[in-house]
Design a protein around this motif. Sequence first.
Motif, PDB file in Angstrom:
ATOM      1  N   ILE A  93      -3.917   4.568  -5.769  1.00 18.35           N
ATOM      2  CA  ILE A  93      -4.833   3.296  -6.469  1.00 18.35           C
ATOM      3  C   ILE A  93      -4.051   2.287  -7.020  1.00 18.35           C
ATOM      4  O   ILE A  93      -4.805   1.132  -6.641  1.00 18.35           O
ATOM      5  N   PHE A  94      -3.271   2.457  -7.640  1.00 21.28           N
ATOM      6  CA  PHE A  94      -2.449   1.316  -8.368  1.00 21.28           C
ATOM      7  C   PHE A  94      -1.953   0.567  -7.261  1.00 21.28           C
ATOM      8  O   PHE A  94      -2.060  -0.940  -7.025  1.00 21.28           O
ATOM      9  N   ASN A  95      -1.246   1.024  -6.005  1.00 24.30           N
ATOM     10  CA  ASN A  95      -0.842   0.122  -5.014  1.00 24.30           C
ATOM     11  C   ASN A  95      -2.324  -0.565  -4.384  1.00 24.30           C
ATOM     12  O   ASN A  95      -1.853  -1.617  -3.513  1.00 24.30           O
ATOM     13  N   GLN A  96      -3.153   0.176  -3.995  1.00 22.77           N
ATOM     14  CA  GLN A  96      -4.240  -0.337  -3.282  1.00 22.77           C
ATOM     15  C   GLN A  96      -4.739  -1.525  -3.993  1.00 22.77           C
ATOM     16  O   GLN A  96      -5.145  -2.644  -3.401  1.00 22.77           O
ATOM     17  N   VAL A  97      -4.822  -1.620  -5.435  1.00 23.33           N
ATOM     18  CA  VAL A  97      -5.380  -2.585  -6.040  1.00 23.33           C
ATOM     19  C   VAL A  97      -4.603  -3.976  -5.832  1.00 23.33           C
ATOM     20  O   VAL A  97      -4.819  -5.190  -5.748  1.00 23.33           O
ATOM     21  N   ARG A  98      -3.103  -3.436  -5.977  1.00 25.50           N
ATOM     22  CA  ARG A  98      -1.912  -4.595  -5.925  1.00 25.50           C
ATOM     23  C   ARG A  98      -1.957  -5.165  -4.430  1.00 25.50           C
ATOM     24  O   ARG A  98      -1.907  -6.519  -4.199  1.00 25.50           O
ATOM     25  N   ALA A  99      -2.655  -4.513  -3.472  1.00 24.74           N
ATOM     26  CA  ALA A  99      -2.613  -5.120  -2.005  1.00 24.74           C
ATOM     27  C   ALA A  99      -3.995  -5.744  -1.732  1.00 24.74           C
ATOM     28  O   ALA A  99      -3.844  -6.609  -0.649  1.00 24.74           O
ATOM     29  N   GLU A 153      13.273  -7.863  -1.624  1.00 26.58           N
ATOM     30  CA  GLU A 153      12.857  -6.770  -2.580  1.00 26.58           C
ATOM     31  C   GLU A 153      11.277  -6.980  -3.122  1.00 26.58           C
ATOM     32  O   GLU A 153      11.065  -8.156  -3.373  1.00 26.58           O
ATOM     33  N   ILE A 154      10.516  -6.037  -3.175  1.00 28.44           N
ATOM     34  CA  ILE A 154       9.209  -6.049  -3.690  1.00 28.44           C
ATOM     35  C   ILE A 154       9.301  -5.789  -5.355  1.00 28.44           C
ATOM     36  O   ILE A 154       9.828  -4.380  -5.478  1.00 28.44           O
ATOM     37  N   GLY A 155       8.773  -6.590  -6.083  1.00 22.74           N
ATOM     38  CA  GLY A 155       8.489  -6.216  -7.461  1.00 22.74           C
ATOM     39  C   GLY A 155       7.800  -5.064  -7.712  1.00 22.74           C
ATOM     40  O   GLY A 155       6.881  -4.689  -6.977  1.00 22.74           O
ATOM     41  N   ALA A 156       8.245  -4.083  -8.510  1.00 19.73           N
ATOM     42  CA  ALA A 156       7.497  -2.926  -8.834  1.00 19.73           C
ATOM     43  C   ALA A 156       5.898  -3.071  -9.224  1.00 19.73           C
ATOM     44  O   ALA A 156       4.844  -2.428  -8.910  1.00 19.73           O
ATOM     45  N   ASP A 157       5.547  -4.014  -9.593  1.00 20.30           N
ATOM     46  CA  ASP A 157       4.175  -4.682 -10.162  1.00 20.30           C
ATOM     47  C   ASP A 157       3.668  -5.809  -9.323  1.00 20.30           C
ATOM     48  O   ASP A 157       2.709  -6.374  -9.785  1.00 20.30           O
ATOM     49  N   LEU A 195       0.669  -1.058  -0.072  1.00 23.96           N
ATOM     50  CA  LEU A 195       0.045   0.048   0.077  1.00 23.96           C
ATOM     51  C   LEU A 195       0.881   1.165  -0.131  1.00 23.96           C
ATOM     52  O   LEU A 195       0.355   2.254  -0.527  1.00 23.96           O
ATOM     53  N   ASN A 196       2.080   1.190   0.790  1.00 18.49           N
ATOM     54  CA  ASN A 196       2.970   2.262   0.815  1.00 18.49           C
ATOM     55  C   ASN A 196       3.954   2.514  -0.345  1.00 18.49           C
ATOM     56  O   ASN A 196       4.793   3.359  -0.252  1.00 18.49           O
ATOM     57  N   GLY A 197       3.774   1.516  -1.293  1.00 22.34           N
ATOM     58  CA  GLY A 197       4.874   1.391  -2.498  1.00 22.34           C
ATOM     59  C   GLY A 197       6.242   1.234  -2.065  1.00 22.34           C
ATOM     60  O   GLY A 197       7.081   1.694  -2.532  1.00 22.34           O
ATOM     61  N   ASP A 198       6.288   0.375  -1.014  1.00 23.94           N
ATOM     62  CA  ASP A 198       7.634   0.163  -0.416  1.00 23.94           C
ATOM     63  C   ASP A 198       8.408  -0.590  -1.480  1.00 23.94           C
ATOM     64  O   ASP A 198       8.004  -1.810  -2.420  1.00 23.94           O
ATOM     65  N   ALA A 199       9.771  -0.447  -1.486  1.00 20.60           N
ATOM     66  CA  ALA A 199      10.640  -1.150  -2.363  1.00 20.60           C
ATOM     67  C   ALA A 199      11.395  -2.558  -2.096  1.00 20.60           C
ATOM     68  O   ALA A 199      11.561  -3.308  -2.673  1.00 20.60           O
ATOM     69  N   ALA A 200      10.906  -2.385  -0.521  1.00 22.73           N
ATOM     70  CA  ALA A 200      11.668  -3.737  -0.008  1.00 22.73           C
ATOM     71  C   ALA A 200      10.751  -3.918   1.460  1.00 22.73           C
ATOM     72  O   ALA A 200      10.292  -2.920   1.993  1.00 22.73           O
TER      73      ALA A 200
END
Length: 321
Positions: free
Chosen positions: A225-231, A159-163, A130-135
């Motif tokens: 919104i993108f991160n919200q849908v990812r999570a 590491e967290i993938g960008a997508d 949700l917070n767009g963390d890279a890791a």
Amino acid sequence: MKIIFMGTPTFAAESLDAILKSSHEVVAVCTQPDRPAGRGHKLTASPVKELAAAHGLPIFQPETLRFSDENAKKVREELEEFGADIFVVAAYGLLLPKGVLTMPPLGCVNVHASLLPKYRGASPIHAAILNGDAATGITIIHMDAGLDTGDMILQKRLEIGADERFAELHDRMAVLGAEAICEALAQLENGTAARVVQDNALASHAPKLQKSDGRIDWSDSSEKIFNQVRALACFTQRDGQVIKIWDVEKSTDDSFREQFPGVSKKFSPGEIISAEKGLLVKTGDGAIRITELQAVGKKRMPASDFLRGQRVGVSDRFRWV
């Protein structure tokens, strides 16, 4: 070492499986009571219970371990009789009172799915996305009476993938958690385990999620919104009908601005800019493309299939009333 394992979901089952394959002895398992699941709301065993049963382990499913509860007292007495050296806890879902934390000689250790002190609480994996963390990572801690506040034994970064979506990251975290707990148990057994005090000034929290956390506010940024849908399981509303949003794509390089000049003035957040190649929807700072969604009473489907059966056009609006 003799271990009592406490956990419930798939994340915890991965750690239990790894410990069962190690040189340690799991003498008993505690997991949440069977809960209703699926369309039929049939009582269903947790993944940890299923794994424990497959190995013929004693299984306990108390509703609570609090000292004020008479049934919990019986469970605690039975657990104490196993003479375990340590309790291993992973996504158990019940609070352990002080009397349980101090029961085994080596105390209780927890497999936590974040790099503590960041994201203490029930939903650390969701919070990272949700917070767009890279890791993110796994932390093994000595448990104390606080919420994920105990001294740290070790941490493993991931590491967290960008997508990357929640399900994929969850599964990778579960595997990493299993590796981490086995490493920590080896250190505890040979007396080399660390006790690193957490810096409370750096602490943040990831509380238990509510259904409302999945409500899309189209005035938010495209990134949010993108991160919200990812999570999360996300939803919006159109013509009074709730629609689940399963997948979205961010518009890159402001290409939508070139294709739709003056879009910020012509459209309000939630309005459909284009119904070609998915649904391009105006957000607070740009646009985002819905690629997969689900209407009430329908199956999950690509946006292109949804458009064939719906009268959706430019300036139609998604909203929440």
